[in-house]
Design a protein around this motif. Structure first.
Motif, PDB file in Angstrom:
ATOM      1  N   LYS A  81      11.494   1.146   3.978  1.00 27.27           N
ATOM      2  CA  LYS A  81      11.478   0.721   5.373  1.00 27.27           C
ATOM      3  C   LYS A  81      10.587   1.615   6.243  1.00 27.27           C
ATOM      4  O   LYS A  81      10.016   1.165   7.240  1.00 27.27           O
ATOM      5  CB  LYS A  81      12.901   0.691   5.935  1.00 27.27           C
ATOM      6  CG  LYS A  81      13.654  -0.577   5.570  1.00 27.27           C
ATOM      7  CD  LYS A  81      12.939  -1.799   6.135  1.00 27.27           C
ATOM      8  CE  LYS A  81      13.634  -3.099   5.847  1.00 27.27           C
ATOM      9  NZ  LYS A  81      12.902  -4.262   6.414  1.00 27.27           N
TER      10      LYS A  81
ATOM     11  N   LYS B 219       0.068  -6.217  12.105  1.00 30.29           N
ATOM     12  CA  LYS B 219       1.078  -5.166  11.892  1.00 30.29           C
ATOM     13  C   LYS B 219       2.426  -5.581  12.456  1.00 30.29           C
ATOM     14  O   LYS B 219       3.465  -5.366  11.812  1.00 30.29           O
ATOM     15  CB  LYS B 219       0.635  -3.852  12.527  1.00 30.29           C
ATOM     16  CG  LYS B 219       1.757  -2.794  12.601  1.00 30.29           C
ATOM     17  CD  LYS B 219       1.321  -1.545  13.314  1.00 30.29           C
ATOM     18  CE  LYS B 219       2.518  -0.691  13.734  1.00 30.29           C
ATOM     19  NZ  LYS B 219       3.441  -0.347  12.635  1.00 30.29           N
ATOM     20  N   THR B 220       2.440  -6.182  13.649  1.00 27.49           N
ATOM     21  CA  THR B 220       3.718  -6.568  14.256  1.00 27.49           C
ATOM     22  C   THR B 220       4.451  -7.589  13.393  1.00 27.49           C
ATOM     23  O   THR B 220       5.681  -7.615  13.370  1.00 27.49           O
ATOM     24  CB  THR B 220       3.504  -7.150  15.668  1.00 27.49           C
ATOM     25  OG1 THR B 220       2.732  -8.353  15.593  1.00 27.49           O
ATOM     26  CG2 THR B 220       2.801  -6.149  16.566  1.00 27.49           C
TER      27      THR B 220
ATOM     28  N   ASP C  98       5.664  -5.677  10.069  1.00 26.36           N
ATOM     29  CA  ASP C  98       6.732  -4.705  10.306  1.00 26.36           C
ATOM     30  C   ASP C  98       8.110  -5.292  10.017  1.00 26.36           C
ATOM     31  O   ASP C  98       9.088  -4.543   9.876  1.00 26.36           O
ATOM     32  CB  ASP C  98       6.681  -4.192  11.743  1.00 26.36           C
ATOM     33  CG  ASP C  98       5.645  -3.095  11.944  1.00 26.36           C
ATOM     34  OD1 ASP C  98       5.184  -2.518  10.945  1.00 26.36           O
ATOM     35  OD2 ASP C  98       5.291  -2.814  13.117  1.00 26.36           O
TER      36      ASP C  98
ATOM     37  N   ASN D 262       7.858  -0.599   7.827  1.00 33.20           N
ATOM     38  CA  ASN D 262       6.835  -0.012   8.682  1.00 33.20           C
ATOM     39  C   ASN D 262       5.456  -0.142   8.046  1.00 33.20           C
ATOM     40  O   ASN D 262       5.233   0.280   6.912  1.00 33.20           O
ATOM     41  CB  ASN D 262       7.158   1.457   8.943  1.00 33.20           C
ATOM     42  CG  ASN D 262       6.333   2.028  10.070  1.00 33.20           C
ATOM     43  OD1 ASN D 262       5.739   1.290  10.849  1.00 33.20           O
ATOM     44  ND2 ASN D 262       6.287   3.345  10.162  1.00 33.20           N
ATOM     45  N   THR D 263       4.547  -0.745   8.781  1.00 26.30           N
ATOM     46  CA  THR D 263       3.188  -0.975   8.300  1.00 26.30           C
ATOM     47  C   THR D 263       2.237  -0.031   9.021  1.00 26.30           C
ATOM     48  O   THR D 263       2.143  -0.043  10.251  1.00 26.30           O
ATOM     49  CB  THR D 263       2.766  -2.434   8.535  1.00 26.30           C
ATOM     50  OG1 THR D 263       3.649  -3.296   7.803  1.00 26.30           O
ATOM     51  CG2 THR D 263       1.343  -2.672   8.069  1.00 26.30           C
ATOM     52  N   HIS D 264       1.540   0.792   8.261  1.00 30.65           N
ATOM     53  CA  HIS D 264       0.640   1.790   8.829  1.00 30.65           C
ATOM     54  C   HIS D 264      -0.776   1.236   8.918  1.00 30.65           C
ATOM     55  O   HIS D 264      -1.233   0.525   8.022  1.00 30.65           O
ATOM     56  CB  HIS D 264       0.649   3.063   7.978  1.00 30.65           C
ATOM     57  CG  HIS D 264       1.956   3.799   8.011  1.00 30.65           C
ATOM     58  ND1 HIS D 264       2.094   5.067   8.527  1.00 30.65           N
ATOM     59  CD2 HIS D 264       3.199   3.431   7.623  1.00 30.65           C
ATOM     60  CE1 HIS D 264       3.353   5.449   8.440  1.00 30.65           C
ATOM     61  NE2 HIS D 264       4.036   4.471   7.886  1.00 30.65           N
TER      62      HIS D 264
END
Length: 334
Positions: A145, A166-167, A170, A174-176
């Motif tokens: 996560k 990314k939104t 997520d 969590n996407t970096h």
């Protein structure tokens, strides 16, 4: 937004399951009839380090009748010559193809999909396909996560569309965002070459490599070969979960490497799963790619080559590697 998860094996099933909890229209696309049928009738189940179930919509490629704003590509590179022309036909002209394949496949993808439509990424968690409709998350759930994916533009810019995607992602974990995409892909390639390659060649989990002194020593040697090849190829390595990959050059910081890999100790290489199912592996796109580039930049890669040899032989003979036998073969290079 219309989203397709194209290739729903162990990773794609988990990604598709979590994306299906969003407001977007999500299709899980695969060719495995029993898997598609189970997903539609019973939903997707994620077990292992978590317990999650959700209803999803799944279909086969030939059943697709619409175009997509976002396609997440999770098929193996071995199928790209047939998969990419199909994706070209179902991706909107302003749509995005997010490549989440192992290795560094973006050069080939650009032969089929315009560069402006491509965003690349890296899956930062492990999974095992258990049965139709069921995938097991093997990475520690908290780690999953906190750091599920990493994505970036091919030109390294942090764009508005990157932030928008990314939104959406997520919802998985969590996407970096990466401003060094090539370095990110290479860092992931090196970890895969060392631990996925050894998992397949030794017929074991990552944890089995971590706790066996000689196997772990070989993992560090394989990693060192890849670092030297990448450096000679002018790669600026990205950090993996805040760990500088090139800190492990020359077999340095073994304790830190072991600690870094502990959340993935239950992971078993997808290539090993392929060997068990007598499917073609991606060994030539992982360890084989390091050997290929090593030849071009004149960096020797005997351990990566040995991994390729062991896995290729296992694939050709339909006989799984034996831990002690493969280990002995690898130690001949020390």
């Amino acid at each position: 937004m219309n989203i397709a998860v194209y290739g729903c094996g162990s990773l794609g099933t988990i990604i598709g399951a979590y994306l299906s909890t969003t407001e977007h229209s999500v299709d899980l696309v695969d060719t495995y009839d029993a898997h598609i049928n189970t997903l539609n009738k019973e939903g997707a189940t994620v077990e292992g380090t978590t317990d999650f179930h959700v209803n999803v919509h799944a279909l086969k490629p030939e059943e697709i009748t619409k175009t997509y704003d976002l396609i997440l590509l999770l098929t193996k590179q071995t199928y790209n010559s047939t998969v990419l022309p199909m994706i070209k036909n179902i991706l909107k002209t302003d749509g995005v193809l997010l490549s989440l394949q192992n290795g560094v496949p973006e050069e080939l993808i650009q032969q089929h999909i315009p560069k402006k439509n491509i965003i690349a990424g890296s899956v930062e968690f492990g999974a095992t396909f258990k049965s139709p409709g069921v995938s097991a998350l093997t990475t520690d759930f908290t780690a999953f996560k906190n750091y599920a994916l990493q994505i970036g533009e091919l030109n390294s810019e942090i764009t508005l569309r990157l932030k928008t995607i990314k939104t959406i992602l997520d919802s998985i974990g969590n996407t970096h965002l990466s401003d060094n995409l090539l370095g990110t892909k290479w860092s992931k390639l090196l970890i895969n070459s060392a631990f996925s390659g050894l998992s397949a060649a030794l017929n074991c989990t990552y944890g089995d490599v971590l706790k066996h002194p000689l196997a772990f020593k070989i993992a560090m040697i394989i990693l060192d070969e890849g670092i030297k090849v990448g450096r000679a190829n002018h790669i600026k390595f990205a950090h993996m979960a805040n760990h500088p990959i090139d800190n492990f050059e020359n077999h340095n910081a073994p304790e830190k490497l072991n600690s870094f890999m502990q959340p993935s100790k239950n992971l078993e290489a997808s290539m090993l799963q392929d060997l068990r199912k007598q499917r073609q592996t991606e060994i030539n796109n992982i360890n084989g790619l390091i050997v290929e580039i090593g030849e071009k930049v004149k960096i020797p890669t005997p351990f990566n080559q040995k991994i390729v040899d062991i896995v290729t032989t296992a694939s050709q003979t339909n006989q799984l590697p034996e831990f002690e036998k493969s280990l002995k073969s690898l130690l001949q290079n020390v």
